[in-house]
Design an enzyme around this catalytic site. Structure first.
Site, mmCIF file in Angstrom:
data_model
loop_
_atom_site.group_PDB
_atom_site.id
_atom_site.type_symbol
_atom_site.label_atom_id
_atom_site.label_comp_id
_atom_site.label_asym_id
_atom_site.label_seq_id
_atom_site.Cartn_x
_atom_site.Cartn_y
_atom_site.Cartn_z
ATOM 1 N N ASP A 260 0.873 -1.157 0.000
ATOM 2 C CA ASP A 260 0.000 0.000 0.000
ATOM 3 C C ASP A 260 0.922 1.222 0.000
ATOM 4 O OD1 ASP A 260 -1.467 2.217 0.642
ATOM 5 O OD2 ASP A 260 -2.473 1.341 2.374
ATOM 6 N N GLN A 263 0.976 6.409 0.974
ATOM 7 C CA GLN A 263 1.738 7.443 1.675
ATOM 8 C C GLN A 263 3.187 7.524 1.199
ATOM 9 O OE1 GLN A 263 0.404 9.690 3.548
ATOM 10 N NE2 GLN A 263 -1.601 8.746 3.793
ATOM 11 N N LYS A 286 -2.990 12.122 -3.555
ATOM 12 C CA LYS A 286 -2.039 12.370 -2.471
ATOM 13 C C LYS A 286 -0.694 12.829 -3.026
ATOM 14 C CE LYS A 286 -4.044 8.939 0.714
ATOM 15 N NZ LYS A 286 -4.872 9.733 1.605
ATOM 16 N N CYS A 424 -8.636 6.553 9.801
ATOM 17 C CA CYS A 424 -8.977 5.292 9.125
ATOM 18 C C CYS A 424 -8.051 4.171 9.580
ATOM 19 C CB CYS A 424 -8.938 5.432 7.607
ATOM 20 S SG CYS A 424 -10.172 6.557 6.984
#
Lengths: 467, 153
Positions: A260, A263, A286, A424
């Site tokens: 993932d 970020q 993002k 989250c």
């Protein structure tokens, strides 16, 4: 890309993260994957000399965020009479004119459906759409742009893997390894899959400092493990996980790894070939792009063997009334008219990031984060969650007994945008035994002056709430 | 800082947040219900001792922001000893005041201490904070559910 940018990435690896390794010499530059195991650090003498030299160069790099701020019209506004200080970049970043204008110009000049029309507009739209795919492939050093699937974002990318790959290759009794620091988007899709096929979820815990416990990881890897799905950077702690170490451990056992990257990809140079991940999910919004566009990268053999995700137009080759055959990858996974403007604007965002240089961005954000951590630590009443040695510009904290909602409401009154809540990641909050945190997260357009202003206002908040 | 913000976080709210009234549990409770706002993690348990149609005693415990905690505290003082039918009316009035649907100036006498929450109407995102304890109380009294109450209806 100018060579000075590549020089930065080497210095970034050695100068700042002494624990990074995995150098590869390509195009006379050095690219780096993130890797955080000190025992695995190995640089030969010749490399060490080069690295020392670039460290020196890196010191002289003078990153000026004000040079870029003027490209972001949203930053030029007042909130409650104060200049906007936008520190909620882990949630979404602001957009430069280059991205906004790309969307406007696409709809003004080129709007058409892709891969269908013979006319001029259709050709332009298709060309720009596929060009964006190539830019994104190059950005993460994917071997081919066929490996870039456009999705709505990280969440859909992970759901796509859980459905199109997971439902085919994971069955009853199989195990999926996740971590306790996952965002809901890399947790819930696997819960749904596990329930559907009867698989089990196993978790790598995090320690007090917000880093993964590798002893447990070693222990829970088994011959039933079918996938390791993990965040490359925590959206709560800012921890940059040692991905190379994780992929190596998984690869030793032939287990695929999903990252993932929501970020990490916006903030760190990313090379999927060095990281050796099988799947990488990330979002456009993002990293300066619009919302509603994201990417799934996967290794070709996985994509070839996966089921289709959704049925419809674009993803088919031939359709009869009762059966169909599937289009080539990546189109097999892109049913329906895609977010064409979004994809092209994502490409414009990539161009913008490349002009600055990802290693420059990383270096500057490291400097800014260190500065913020130091300044915030001046406040006795502050508790910062996570202090991993390798971390990005995400700082979750609590201030005295002020509830994060009250604090973020107070800061908003001063023009400061931060996030309050569980981010989250409710399992993290439960483990820390807190209801919520306040989170400040940075991008390259943030400044030390903004950090100073934040710290001043945090001190004022203490006086306001507990006089 | 906007004066609306100072008005919202006036001393009385900060006081109740620091030292909430009727905080804790009630051993001989006739009603007990959890209320939470899943979006922000605010979470309270409300205990009631109802005799006939009167709320004889009330306690609450849990975690949340200053607005929700002070709202629970002020509410607990306000409803103690009142009839259920009266409490229901105040619940309706309170909701309308914090949502900005009624002018608090016209209801000052009725509202009493509850009037301090009128400022919430300036901040729509905080309305749920102020109403969470009331929703929980209302559901507890009317035993609509034995489950948790959430603000996400």
């Amino acid at each position: 890309m100018a060579s000075e940018h590549d020089v930065g990435s080497g210095a970034f690896a050695v100068g700042i993260y002494l624990t990074f390794s995995e150098f590869s010499f390509k195009n006379e530059s050095i690219s780096v994957a993130f890797q955080a195991n000190p025992t695995e650090l190995c640089i030969c003498n010749k490399e060490r000399i080069i690295v020392e030299a670039i460290k020196e160069i890196a010191k002289s790099i003078d990153f000026d965020p004000y040079r870029y701020r003027k490209d972001f019209p949203v930053l030029e506004q007042m909130i409650h009479g104060m200049p906007l200080v936008y520190l909620d970049n882990a949630a979404t970043t602001q957009k430069p004119n280059a991205v906004i204008n790309t969307i406007v110009n696409y709809y003004k000049r080129d709007n058409a459906n892709v891969h269908r029309a013979i006319h001029q507009l259709g050709e332009r739209a298709t060309l720009a759409f596929e060009e964006a795919r190539k830019k994104i492939a190059a950005f993460i050093n994917a071997p081919s742009s066929r490996q870039i699937i456009f999705t709505r974002g990280t969440t859909e990318s992970i759901n796509l893997v859980a459905s199109a790959w997971g439902e085919k290759f994971i069955s009853e009794g199989d195990e999926i390894i996740l971590t306790e620091m996952e965002h809901h988007s890399n947790l819930v899709p696997w819960q749904l899959l596990a329930k559907k096929v009867g698989a089990k979820l196993k978790f790598i815990p995090f320690t007090e400092s917000g880093v993964l416990d590798f002893e447990v990881f070693e222990r829970i890897l088994s011959n039933r493990t079918r996938l390791v799905a993990i965040t490359s950077m925590s959206n709560v702690f800012g921890t940059i996980n040692p991905i190379k170490r994780i992929t190596r451990m998984a690869k030793d056992r032939g287990i695929p790894v999903l990252l993932d990257g929501a970020q990490s990809v916006p903030h760190l140079p990313t090379d999927v070939q060095i990281l050796d991940c099988d799947f990488l999910a990330f979002s456009g919004h993002k990293m300066l792009g619009p919302t509603g566009i994201g990417v799934l990268y996967a290794k070709i053999n996985y994509l070839e063997n996966m089921r289709p995700y959704q049925g419809g137009g674009e993803m088919i080759q031939s359709v009869w009334l009762e059966r169909s055959t599937w289009n080539e990858i990546p189109h097999k996974f892109e049913a329906g008219t895609p977010n064409i403007a979004g994809a092209i604007a994502f490409g414009a965002a990539i161009d913008y990031l490349n002009r600055i240089g990802m290693s420059q961005i990383t270096l500057y954000e490291q400097e800014l984060t260190t500065y913020a951590l130091n300044r915030m630590s001046e406040i006795d009443e502050i508790v910062i969650y996570g202090n991993a040695p390798e971390r990005g510009g995400v700082i979750s904290f609590n201030l005295g007994d002020i509830h994060p909602h009250d604090l973020s409401h107070f800061l908003d009154q001063q023009g400061i945008a931060v996030r309050a809540g569980h981010h989250c990641a409710q399992p993290i909050m439960r483990k820390l035994d807190i209801a919520a945190t306040t989170r400040a997260s940075f991008y390259f357009y943030n400044t030390k002056e903004e950090i100073d202003y934040l710290v001043d206002k945090l001190k004022e908040a203490l006086k306001f709430f507990s006089p | 800082m906007d004066s609306e913000f100072r008005e919202l976080y006036q001393e009385i709210i900060l006081d109740h947040n620091r030292s909430p009234k009727n905080y804790g549990s009630l051993k001989d409770a006739t009603h007990r219900l959890e209320g939470q706002n899943p979006l922000c993690g605010d979470h309270y348990v409300i205990y009631l001792k109802v005799e006939g149609d009167v709320v004889k005693d009330i306690r609450f415990e849990g975690k949340g922001c200053a607005i929700s905690k002070s709202s629970a505290s002020v509410m607990s003082e306000f409803v103690k000893g009142k009839k259920i039918s009266e409490i229901d009316k105040y619940f309706e009035l309170f909701k309308k005041i914090v949502r900005g649907e009624l002018d608090p100036a016209e209801y000052m006498d009725k509202l009493g201490k509850l009037a301090v929450f009128a400022g919430v109407s300036e901040f729509p995102i905080r309305v749920k904070c102020a109403t969470l304890p009331w929703h929980t109380l209302h559901s507890a009294i009317h035993s609509k559910t034995k489950e948790k109450v959430t603000t996400e209806e």
